[in-house]
Design a protein around this motif. Sequence first.
Motif, PDB file in Angstrom:
ATOM      1  N   THR A  78       0.843  -1.192   0.000  1.00  0.00           N
ATOM      2  CA  THR A  78       0.000   0.000   0.000  1.00  0.00           C
ATOM      3  C   THR A  78       0.876   1.239   0.000  1.00  0.00           C
ATOM      4  OG1 THR A  78      -0.139   0.065   2.405  1.00  0.00           O
ATOM      5  CG2 THR A  78      -1.883  -1.126   1.240  1.00  0.00           C
ATOM      6  N   TYR A  79       0.306   2.319  -0.495  1.00  0.00           N
ATOM      7  CA  TYR A  79       0.986   3.610  -0.509  1.00  0.00           C
ATOM      8  C   TYR A  79      -0.070   4.662  -0.216  1.00  0.00           C
ATOM      9  CZ  TYR A  79       3.670   7.628  -2.154  1.00  0.00           C
ATOM     10  OH  TYR A  79       4.333   8.823  -2.227  1.00  0.00           O
ATOM     11  N   HIS A  80       0.252   5.602   0.661  1.00  0.00           N
ATOM     12  CA  HIS A  80      -0.657   6.713   0.928  1.00  0.00           C
ATOM     13  C   HIS A  80       0.157   7.927   1.322  1.00  0.00           C
ATOM     14  CE1 HIS A  80      -3.688   9.145   3.132  1.00  0.00           C
ATOM     15  NE2 HIS A  80      -4.318   8.869   2.003  1.00  0.00           N
ATOM     16  N   ARG A  81      -0.142   9.018   0.669  1.00  0.00           N
ATOM     17  CA  ARG A  81       0.564  10.264   0.977  1.00  0.00           C
ATOM     18  C   ARG A  81      -0.367  11.427   0.666  1.00  0.00           C
ATOM     19  NH1 ARG A  81       6.641  10.188   0.443  1.00  0.00           N
ATOM     20  NH2 ARG A  81       6.924  11.375   2.298  1.00  0.00           N
ATOM     21  N   ARG A  82      -0.243  12.495   1.470  1.00  0.00           N
ATOM     22  CA  ARG A  82      -1.041  13.704   1.262  1.00  0.00           C
ATOM     23  C   ARG A  82      -0.114  14.882   1.046  1.00  0.00           C
ATOM     24  NH1 ARG A  82      -5.399  12.959   6.115  1.00  0.00           N
ATOM     25  NH2 ARG A  82      -6.294  11.069   5.258  1.00  0.00           N
ATOM     26  N   PHE A  83      -0.521  15.768   0.143  1.00  0.00           N
ATOM     27  CA  PHE A  83       0.239  16.972  -0.151  1.00  0.00           C
ATOM     28  C   PHE A  83      -0.697  18.170  -0.039  1.00  0.00           C
ATOM     29  CE2 PHE A  83       2.288  13.539  -2.410  1.00  0.00           C
ATOM     30  CZ  PHE A  83       3.636  13.755  -2.171  1.00  0.00           C
ATOM     31  N   ARG A  84      -0.305  19.150   0.770  1.00  0.00           N
ATOM     32  CA  ARG A  84      -1.070  20.392   0.889  1.00  0.00           C
ATOM     33  C   ARG A  84      -0.335  21.459   0.096  1.00  0.00           C
ATOM     34  NH1 ARG A  84      -5.175  22.122   3.619  1.00  0.00           N
ATOM     35  NH2 ARG A  84      -5.186  20.387   5.068  1.00  0.00           N
ATOM     36  N   PHE A  85      -1.091  22.273  -0.643  1.00  0.00           N
ATOM     37  CA  PHE A  85      -0.495  23.277  -1.507  1.00  0.00           C
ATOM     38  C   PHE A  85      -0.733  24.677  -0.951  1.00  0.00           C
ATOM     39  CE2 PHE A  85      -0.820  19.473  -3.894  1.00  0.00           C
ATOM     40  CZ  PHE A  85       0.335  19.461  -4.637  1.00  0.00           C
ATOM     41  N   PRO A  86       0.294  25.520  -1.006  1.00  0.00           N
ATOM     42  CA  PRO A  86       0.213  26.846  -0.379  1.00  0.00           C
ATOM     43  C   PRO A  86      -0.467  27.909  -1.226  1.00  0.00           C
ATOM     44  CG  PRO A  86       2.382  26.527  -1.301  1.00  0.00           C
ATOM     45  CD  PRO A  86       1.631  25.235  -1.498  1.00  0.00           C
ATOM     46  N   LYS A  87      -0.912  27.562  -2.431  1.00  0.00           N
ATOM     47  CA  LYS A  87      -1.592  28.513  -3.308  1.00  0.00           C
ATOM     48  C   LYS A  87      -2.851  27.864  -3.861  1.00  0.00           C
ATOM     49  CE  LYS A  87       2.608  30.895  -4.772  1.00  0.00           C
ATOM     50  NZ  LYS A  87       3.450  31.273  -5.925  1.00  0.00           N
ATOM     51  N   ASP A  88      -3.783  28.708  -4.312  1.00  0.00           N
ATOM     52  CA  ASP A  88      -5.027  28.188  -4.892  1.00  0.00           C
ATOM     53  C   ASP A  88      -4.743  27.488  -6.218  1.00  0.00           C
ATOM     54  OD1 ASP A  88      -6.632  29.096  -2.833  1.00  0.00           O
ATOM     55  OD2 ASP A  88      -6.983  31.035  -3.782  1.00  0.00           O
ATOM     56  N   VAL A  89      -5.272  26.274  -6.348  1.00  0.00           N
ATOM     57  CA  VAL A  89      -5.086  25.451  -7.542  1.00  0.00           C
ATOM     58  C   VAL A  89      -6.410  25.376  -8.288  1.00  0.00           C
ATOM     59  CG1 VAL A  89      -4.650  23.078  -8.309  1.00  0.00           C
ATOM     60  CG2 VAL A  89      -3.211  24.095  -6.542  1.00  0.00           C
ATOM     61  N   ASP A  90      -6.346  25.418  -9.619  1.00  0.00           N
ATOM     62  CA  ASP A  90      -7.519  25.239 -10.465  1.00  0.00           C
ATOM     63  C   ASP A  90      -7.822  23.742 -10.497  1.00  0.00           C
ATOM     64  OD1 ASP A  90      -9.479  25.087 -12.382  1.00  0.00           O
ATOM     65  OD2 ASP A  90      -8.303  26.054 -13.970  1.00  0.00           O
ATOM     66  N   ASP A  91      -8.685  23.299  -9.594  1.00  0.00           N
ATOM     67  CA  ASP A  91      -8.925  21.859  -9.451  1.00  0.00           C
ATOM     68  C   ASP A  91      -9.584  21.232 -10.672  1.00  0.00           C
ATOM     69  OD1 ASP A  91     -11.350  23.100  -8.944  1.00  0.00           O
ATOM     70  OD2 ASP A  91     -11.859  21.833  -7.231  1.00  0.00           O
TER      71      ASP A  91
END
Length: 124
Positions: A78-91
């Motif tokens: 299994t693999y799990h990772r989270r990334f938080r971004f410091p700027k607004d992203v066009d989702d």
Amino acid sequence: MALPTDATSSWTQGLGLPSRVFDDAGSTDYELYEEDEEFVLAVEMPGFDRDEITLAWDDGMLNIAAEHVDENRGRKRTYHRRFRFPKDVDDEAIDATYTNGILEVTLPLEEEGTTHGKTIPIEG
């Protein structure tokens, strides 16, 4: 007596535990950078098939999860990772490709995107 710490040790086989638990905590399996008004994230994920990987975007956080079952050996990775971004992203414009064990995700910034967080001074 010290316990073995590598993922191939016999005491970890067949336990169904995530393989990342036993990896070096300081290792880096990804590269994240910002260029040309977008974030680019490249994650090393060898051994997974594209359909075993799930990407999800939730309020500034990219979640990457994967699970591979090797029925011949009776093992699960299994693999799990989270990334938080410091700027607004066009989702709506997030794009991902998976080639030769590398997951590459491009996250374009919104035109009027704001920066989140604050600068913290370093004393010393």
